[in-house]
Design a protein around this motif. Sequence first.
Motif, PDB file in Angstrom:
ATOM      1  N   MET A  30       0.863  -1.124  -0.256  1.00  0.00           N
ATOM      2  CA  MET A  30       0.132  -0.191  -0.027  1.00  0.00           C
ATOM      3  C   MET A  30       0.726   1.276  -0.052  1.00  0.00           C
ATOM      4  SD  MET A  30      -3.259  -0.891   2.350  1.00  0.00           S
ATOM      5  CE  MET A  30      -3.990   0.676   2.181  1.00  0.00           C
ATOM      6  N   LEU A  31       2.046   1.246   0.633  1.00  0.00           N
ATOM      7  CA  LEU A  31       2.861   2.307   0.674  1.00  0.00           C
ATOM      8  C   LEU A  31       3.306   2.621  -0.592  1.00  0.00           C
ATOM      9  CD1 LEU A  31       5.011   1.829   3.924  1.00  0.00           C
ATOM     10  CD2 LEU A  31       3.228   3.600   3.526  1.00  0.00           C
ATOM     11  N   GLU A  32       3.560   1.632  -1.696  1.00  0.00           N
ATOM     12  CA  GLU A  32       3.938   1.769  -2.892  1.00  0.00           C
ATOM     13  C   GLU A  32       3.005   2.529  -3.788  1.00  0.00           C
ATOM     14  OE1 GLU A  32       5.295  -1.814  -4.790  1.00  0.00           O
ATOM     15  OE2 GLU A  32       6.648  -2.255  -3.400  1.00  0.00           O
ATOM     16  N   ALA A  33       1.709   2.543  -3.282  1.00  0.00           N
ATOM     17  CA  ALA A  33       0.650   3.157  -4.202  1.00  0.00           C
ATOM     18  C   ALA A  33       0.497   4.616  -3.753  1.00  0.00           C
ATOM     19  CB  ALA A  33      -0.822   2.448  -3.933  1.00  0.00           C
ATOM     20  N   GLY A  34       1.418   4.863  -2.535  1.00  0.00           N
ATOM     21  CA  GLY A  34       1.344   6.349  -2.178  1.00  0.00           C
ATOM     22  C   GLY A  34       0.510   6.661  -0.834  1.00  0.00           C
ATOM     23  N   ASN A  35      -0.209   5.665  -0.423  1.00  0.00           N
ATOM     24  CA  ASN A  35      -0.801   5.595   0.633  1.00  0.00           C
ATOM     25  C   ASN A  35      -0.001   6.289   2.127  1.00  0.00           C
ATOM     26  OD1 ASN A  35      -3.406   4.693  -0.012  1.00  0.00           O
ATOM     27  ND2 ASN A  35      -2.386   3.027  -0.567  1.00  0.00           N
ATOM     28  N   PRO A  36      -0.539   7.281   2.820  1.00  0.00           N
ATOM     29  CA  PRO A  36       0.347   7.666   3.956  1.00  0.00           C
ATOM     30  C   PRO A  36       0.425   6.380   5.103  1.00  0.00           C
ATOM     31  CG  PRO A  36      -2.187   8.677   3.693  1.00  0.00           C
ATOM     32  CD  PRO A  36      -1.964   7.879   2.547  1.00  0.00           C
ATOM     33  N   VAL A  37       0.928   6.516   5.898  1.00  0.00           N
ATOM     34  CA  VAL A  37       1.166   5.503   7.131  1.00  0.00           C
ATOM     35  C   VAL A  37      -0.192   5.441   7.863  1.00  0.00           C
ATOM     36  CG1 VAL A  37       2.470   5.265   9.248  1.00  0.00           C
ATOM     37  CG2 VAL A  37       3.777   5.989   7.241  1.00  0.00           C
ATOM     38  N   THR A  38      -0.778   6.713   8.042  1.00  0.00           N
ATOM     39  CA  THR A  38      -2.101   6.436   8.750  1.00  0.00           C
ATOM     40  C   THR A  38      -3.067   5.680   7.932  1.00  0.00           C
ATOM     41  OG1 THR A  38      -2.800   8.451   7.606  1.00  0.00           O
ATOM     42  CG2 THR A  38      -1.781   8.753   9.792  1.00  0.00           C
ATOM     43  N   VAL A  39      -3.295   5.716   6.905  1.00  0.00           N
ATOM     44  CA  VAL A  39      -4.201   4.601   5.811  1.00  0.00           C
ATOM     45  C   VAL A  39      -3.714   3.307   5.933  1.00  0.00           C
ATOM     46  CG1 VAL A  39      -5.038   4.234   3.611  1.00  0.00           C
ATOM     47  CG2 VAL A  39      -4.785   6.811   4.424  1.00  0.00           C
ATOM     48  N   VAL A  40      -2.274   2.984   5.914  1.00  0.00           N
ATOM     49  CA  VAL A  40      -1.848   1.756   5.919  1.00  0.00           C
ATOM     50  C   VAL A  40      -2.137   1.106   7.207  1.00  0.00           C
ATOM     51  CG1 VAL A  40       0.352   0.408   5.678  1.00  0.00           C
ATOM     52  CG2 VAL A  40       0.066   2.287   4.133  1.00  0.00           C
ATOM     53  N   CYS A  41      -1.807   1.784   8.394  1.00  0.00           N
ATOM     54  CA  CYS A  41      -2.121   1.246   9.492  1.00  0.00           C
ATOM     55  C   CYS A  41      -3.570   0.858   9.774  1.00  0.00           C
ATOM     56  CB  CYS A  41      -1.718   2.145  10.714  1.00  0.00           C
ATOM     57  SG  CYS A  41       0.143   2.487  10.654  1.00  0.00           S
ATOM     58  N   ASP A  42      -4.569   1.800   9.451  1.00  0.00           N
ATOM     59  CA  ASP A  42      -5.859   1.508   9.618  1.00  0.00           C
ATOM     60  C   ASP A  42      -6.352   0.278   8.671  1.00  0.00           C
ATOM     61  OD1 ASP A  42      -6.460   3.903  11.105  1.00  0.00           O
ATOM     62  OD2 ASP A  42      -7.120   5.209   9.571  1.00  0.00           O
ATOM     63  N   ARG A  43      -5.848   0.354   7.497  1.00  0.00           N
ATOM     64  CA  ARG A  43      -6.056  -1.067   6.663  1.00  0.00           C
ATOM     65  C   ARG A  43      -5.698  -2.329   7.195  1.00  0.00           C
ATOM     66  NH1 ARG A  43      -7.329  -4.685   4.420  1.00  0.00           N
ATOM     67  NH2 ARG A  43      -7.525  -5.189   2.353  1.00  0.00           N
ATOM     68  N   HIS A  44      -4.631  -2.127   8.085  1.00  0.00           N
ATOM     69  CA  HIS A  44      -4.167  -3.331   8.573  1.00  0.00           C
ATOM     70  C   HIS A  44      -4.279  -3.718  10.172  1.00  0.00           C
ATOM     71  CE1 HIS A  44      -1.869  -4.872   5.093  1.00  0.00           C
ATOM     72  NE2 HIS A  44      -1.588  -3.506   4.975  1.00  0.00           N
ATOM     73  N   GLY A  45      -5.095  -2.754  10.521  1.00  0.00           N
ATOM     74  CA  GLY A  45      -5.670  -3.023  11.900  1.00  0.00           C
ATOM     75  C   GLY A  45      -4.595  -2.736  13.164  1.00  0.00           C
ATOM     76  N   ILE A  46      -3.640  -1.810  12.843  1.00  0.00           N
ATOM     77  CA  ILE A  46      -2.783  -1.412  13.938  1.00  0.00           C
ATOM     78  C   ILE A  46      -2.777   0.188  14.173  1.00  0.00           C
ATOM     79  CG2 ILE A  46      -1.108  -3.521  13.329  1.00  0.00           C
ATOM     80  CD1 ILE A  46       0.686  -1.464  11.974  1.00  0.00           C
ATOM     81  N   SER A  47      -2.107   0.343  15.130  1.00  0.00           N
ATOM     82  CA  SER A  47      -1.821   1.945  15.388  1.00  0.00           C
ATOM     83  C   SER A  47      -0.554   2.652  14.872  1.00  0.00           C
ATOM     84  CB  SER A  47      -2.144   2.100  16.909  1.00  0.00           C
ATOM     85  OG  SER A  47      -0.888   1.541  17.509  1.00  0.00           O
ATOM     86  N   GLU A  48      -0.960   3.805  14.749  1.00  0.00           N
ATOM     87  CA  GLU A  48       0.352   4.537  14.148  1.00  0.00           C
ATOM     88  C   GLU A  48       1.570   4.180  15.187  1.00  0.00           C
ATOM     89  OE1 GLU A  48       0.743   8.470  12.169  1.00  0.00           O
ATOM     90  OE2 GLU A  48      -1.507   8.250  12.732  1.00  0.00           O
ATOM     91  N   SER A  49       1.333   4.245  16.744  1.00  0.00           N
ATOM     92  CA  SER A  49       2.418   4.096  17.617  1.00  0.00           C
ATOM     93  C   SER A  49       2.797   2.761  17.125  1.00  0.00           C
ATOM     94  CB  SER A  49       1.685   4.324  18.982  1.00  0.00           C
ATOM     95  OG  SER A  49       0.701   3.468  19.316  1.00  0.00           O
ATOM     96  N   THR A  50       2.128   1.662  17.171  1.00  0.00           N
ATOM     97  CA  THR A  50       2.808   0.412  16.804  1.00  0.00           C
ATOM     98  C   THR A  50       3.722   0.417  15.677  1.00  0.00           C
ATOM     99  OG1 THR A  50       0.873  -0.787  17.863  1.00  0.00           O
ATOM    100  CG2 THR A  50       2.245  -2.156  16.325  1.00  0.00           C
ATOM    101  N   PHE A  51       3.190   0.961  14.709  1.00  0.00           N
ATOM    102  CA  PHE A  51       4.026   1.155  13.581  1.00  0.00           C
ATOM    103  C   PHE A  51       5.408   1.589  13.613  1.00  0.00           C
ATOM    104  CE2 PHE A  51       5.406   3.654   9.895  1.00  0.00           C
ATOM    105  CZ  PHE A  51       5.466   2.755   8.626  1.00  0.00           C
ATOM    106  N   HIS A  52       5.224   2.960  14.480  1.00  0.00           N
ATOM    107  CA  HIS A  52       6.732   3.628  14.793  1.00  0.00           C
ATOM    108  C   HIS A  52       7.369   2.664  15.649  1.00  0.00           C
ATOM    109  CE1 HIS A  52       5.729   7.061  12.334  1.00  0.00           C
ATOM    110  NE2 HIS A  52       4.618   7.369  12.790  1.00  0.00           N
ATOM    111  N   LEU A  53       6.901   1.993  16.754  1.00  0.00           N
ATOM    112  CA  LEU A  53       7.566   1.009  17.496  1.00  0.00           C
ATOM    113  C   LEU A  53       8.094   0.005  16.696  1.00  0.00           C
ATOM    114  CD1 LEU A  53       8.353   0.102  20.469  1.00  0.00           C
ATOM    115  CD2 LEU A  53       6.207  -0.989  20.308  1.00  0.00           C
ATOM    116  N   TRP A  54       7.626  -0.558  15.611  1.00  0.00           N
ATOM    117  CA  TRP A  54       8.211  -1.587  14.659  1.00  0.00           C
ATOM    118  C   TRP A  54       9.480  -1.005  13.988  1.00  0.00           C
ATOM    119  CZ3 TRP A  54       3.422  -4.156  12.289  1.00  0.00           C
ATOM    120  CH2 TRP A  54       2.573  -4.901  13.131  1.00  0.00           C
ATOM    121  N   LYS A  55       9.276   0.407  13.557  1.00  0.00           N
ATOM    122  CA  LYS A  55      10.320   0.887  12.826  1.00  0.00           C
ATOM    123  C   LYS A  55      11.589   1.224  13.761  1.00  0.00           C
ATOM    124  CE  LYS A  55      10.452   3.972  10.054  1.00  0.00           C
ATOM    125  NZ  LYS A  55      10.260   5.332   9.208  1.00  0.00           N
TER     126      LYS A  55
END
Length: 199
Positions: A1-26
């Motif tokens: 989804m990121l390759e399609a230009g979607n922002p992180v917020t949309v990707v997180c919502d689509r996959h059912g995780i929070s932004e804080s989880t995404f940034h923690l993984w990073k």
Amino acid sequence: MLEAGNPVTVVCDRHGISESTFHLWKQKSDEAEEAEDRASPFFGFSERVRASQAIAEEKALKIVWDAAVGGRKVTKTVVKRKALVQDEPDPDWGPGSERRRLVMETDRTLLEEETTVTTYQTLPNPSLARWFLERRNRKDWGNSLSLTGEGGKGPIRYRDEGKLDLGKLSDDELDHLEKLYEKAEAGAGAADEPGADQG
């Protein structure tokens, strides 16, 4: 989804995780890559995120660049259909009269077709070229606000015109100013009292 230009917020919502989880993984991924811990489940996550975002930017930039420089060949095809008409006697108009009647496809009569193919090249788009330059080299091409002093050196000098330098006043002037201040304060206090503005 990121390759399609979607922002992180949309990707997180689509996959059912929070932004804080995404940034923690990073963050964990960055730590694993720095420690070269290939056994970590987070190893390579940040790199894949950056690569996906770069692909999206590259796709978008190609569209902007192609439109900015122009010269792209465009083929436009226009098909015009003309219904054939034929003259035949119309009993409603009396004997011998003729009226034009539309011959429809349902009558199994072929329709005339005229196909026009136009090929042209797109013109350069100066506004997109400027957009690209402003973002690539803001110093030379952007409309930026300088937050430095003269010549780009040092901080901006700020002078608050609303403040007075009381050190330049004499003792008599300071006394007079103090009395004016007290008088103004007393007037403001009186105005705040109920019924002060009544007659």
